[in-house]
Write an enzyme that holds these catalytic residues in place. Structure first.
Site, mmCIF file in Angstrom:
data_model
loop_
_atom_site.group_PDB
_atom_site.id
_atom_site.type_symbol
_atom_site.label_atom_id
_atom_site.label_comp_id
_atom_site.label_asym_id
_atom_site.label_seq_id
_atom_site.Cartn_x
_atom_site.Cartn_y
_atom_site.Cartn_z
ATOM 1 N N GLU A 1 0.876 -1.178 0.000
ATOM 2 C CA GLU A 1 0.000 0.000 0.000
ATOM 3 C C GLU A 1 0.911 1.224 0.000
ATOM 4 O O GLU A 1 1.445 1.609 1.043
ATOM 5 C CB GLU A 1 -0.913 -0.022 1.227
ATOM 6 C CG GLU A 1 -1.844 -1.217 1.283
ATOM 7 C CD GLU A 1 -2.867 -1.242 0.152
ATOM 8 O OE1 GLU A 1 -3.125 -0.168 -0.440
ATOM 9 O OE2 GLU A 1 -3.400 -2.315 -0.137
ATOM 10 N N CYS B 1 -2.033 9.505 2.565
ATOM 11 C CA CYS B 1 -1.606 8.943 1.275
ATOM 12 C C CYS B 1 -2.610 9.193 0.160
ATOM 13 O O CYS B 1 -2.244 9.181 -1.008
ATOM 14 C CB CYS B 1 -1.313 7.451 1.418
ATOM 15 S SG CYS B 1 -2.723 6.472 1.985
#
Length: 458
Positions: free
Chosen positions: A215, A249
């Site tokens: 991720e 993010c």
């Protein structure tokens, strides 16, 4: 924070392999019981978690609960409700030439998981992955970031007080500990962090052919088209960019705004900032701080790019940077070369949507993608671009829907999780064909006397 020694890591791994070999984690009732224990522990530690997040990142209780604690709790509840159904063997069709056999998929745990999480959402990103590991029946070693030290310590207390170490354990440390962990043989590595370290993880995993879920991140674009609702767009962009002071993010990294509405959007954003945070953002309990001095210095350097049209206020002693709009930014500017990961929002313009699409597609595939405008054009833009996920007329909220797989594509990551996808990420889908013995058709056997018939069937 002190690193964990190689001996300790190897001892934990050995004990977990032994525990996993006992098959206790394969039992569905055991997994559900562990998930319930996990949720109870989170409830007990809720205040400690929130206090630690305030100390580490200046997150208000409301933000800590909405973006960290509640997301984990919701995922646990979802897994408890659906795990029995997910874990049942799944019957699938069997082609004519394999009859009277039957076919099914068995979902089995991979073994021992390594879960490594970053500092920006230290609780959510470590514990949400753990939900999937528990649900799928694995043991796990957890590694939090040392940059959110207080939250890491609370999580260590929670984990060690809730689970047996031979089942789930947590180790602390920095880069040295990560290097020691990556050299070990795990059955899956789940890493959240930067693309640069993601490559290190993938390289280390290749040594043992260990599957990975990465991720990662990247520069997530946000398009504001000429027919967008500018007041709504401004609120949703500011909200998505100011959560955790932009250290997210999937935060909108930069704006691509239709030239005809740029000035109006800037004014709406300025108004929204005042409405949400008052005249002095630094005094708001709902605006976070930069994680450390190194990150502060990097972000401050971007303020020389373009023209500051809002914000631009910094206080290094408090690691504070106000939400800053940078106009007249050029693609070659430093602020456009890497993920910003902070409260700085560059603005570039376009006059035709294909210009925006071409710019986005000329860069690495982003983790998130945002478009503000009419749905007809949104469909076209989605068809011509790619990303791990995204929103139409909103930002960030897709991460909160556990019915949606979350993850990146290309440079922004590989593998998906959240909800059922977390269960699948930590499971081996084992394909099984069962053939009865009461009939043994000769079609498949040498010397293939019935080859003409076989050709008609397959």
């Amino acid at each position: 924070m002190n690193d964990t020694s190689k001996i300790i890591i190897e001892n934990i791994l050995t004990k977990q392999r032994e525990f996993f070999a006992g098959n206790q984690t394969r039992d569905i009732s055991f997994r559900i019981e562990q998930l319930k224990k996990f949720k109870s522990a989170i409830k007990i530690f809720e205040k400690s978690i929130a206090d630690a997040l305030w100390t580490d990142l200046h997150k208000s209780f409301e933000e800590a609960y909405i973006t960290e604690i509640s997301i984990v709790n919701q995922d646990i509840d979802y897994h408890i409700r659906h795990l029995k159904k997910w874990s049942k063997p799944k019957r699938v069709p069997t082609p004519l030439h394999l009859l009277p056999s039957s076919s099914k998929i068995i979902y089995e745990p991979l073994g021992v998981s390594l879960i490594v999480a970053p500092w920006n959402y230290p609780f959510q990103l470590l514990m949400n992955a753990l939900v999937g590991s528990i649900s799928a029946g694995n043991c796990a070693i957890l590694k939090p970031s040392p940059y959110s030290e207080n939250t890491a310590k609370v999580m260590e207390e929670l984990i060690k007080g809730t689970f047996a170490s031979e089942y789930i354990d947590i180790v602390q440390g920095g880069r040295k500990t990560n290097e020691l962990l990556f050299k070990q043989k795990f059955d899956i590595i789940f890493y959240t962090g930067s693309p640069a370290v993601g490559k290190v993880v993938m390289n280390a995993a290749a040594e043992h052919l260990t599957p990975v879920v990465l991720e990662l991140g990247g520069k997530s674009p946000c398009i504001v088209d000429k027919d967008a609702n500018l007041s709504v767009a401004a609120r949703r962009i500011v909200w998505g960019k100011t959560i955790n002071a932009g250290q997210t993010c999937i935060a909108p990294d930069y704006l691509l705004v239709h030239a005809s509405v740029k000035e109006a959007l800037i004014e709406e954003i300025k108004l929204t900032i005042r409405e949400m945070f008052g005249d002095d953002m630094q005094k708001s309990k709902h605006f976070g701080r930069i994680v450390n001095d190194k990150a502060f210095d990097r972000l401050s350097g971007y303020l020389t790019n373009g023209k500051i049209v809002a914000g631009g206020i910094t206080d290094k002693s408090k690691r504070y940077i106000s939400l800053t709009l940078l106009d007249e930014v050029k693609p070659e500017d430093a602020v456009m070369q890497e993920e910003i990961f902070g409260p700085i929002l560059p603005i570039m313009t376009f006059t035709e949507i294909d210009e925006a699409i071409a710019y986005i597609n000329s860069n690495e595939k982003p983790l998130a993608f945002y478009y503000f405008g009419k749905s007809k054009m949104a469909k076209e833009v989605l068809m011509k671009t790619t990303s791990g996920g995204g929103c139409i007329n909103d930002t960030v909220v897709h991460v909160g829907n556990h019915h949606l797989p979350f993850g990146g594509v290309g440079n922004s990551g590989m593998g998906k999780y959240h909800g059922k996808d977390s269960f699948l990420a930590f499971s081996n889908r084992r394909s099984i064909v069962s053939t009865p013995t009461w009939m043994d058709l000769p079609l498949k056997y040498v010397p293939y006397k019935f080859f003409k018939l076989i050709r008609k069937i397959i």
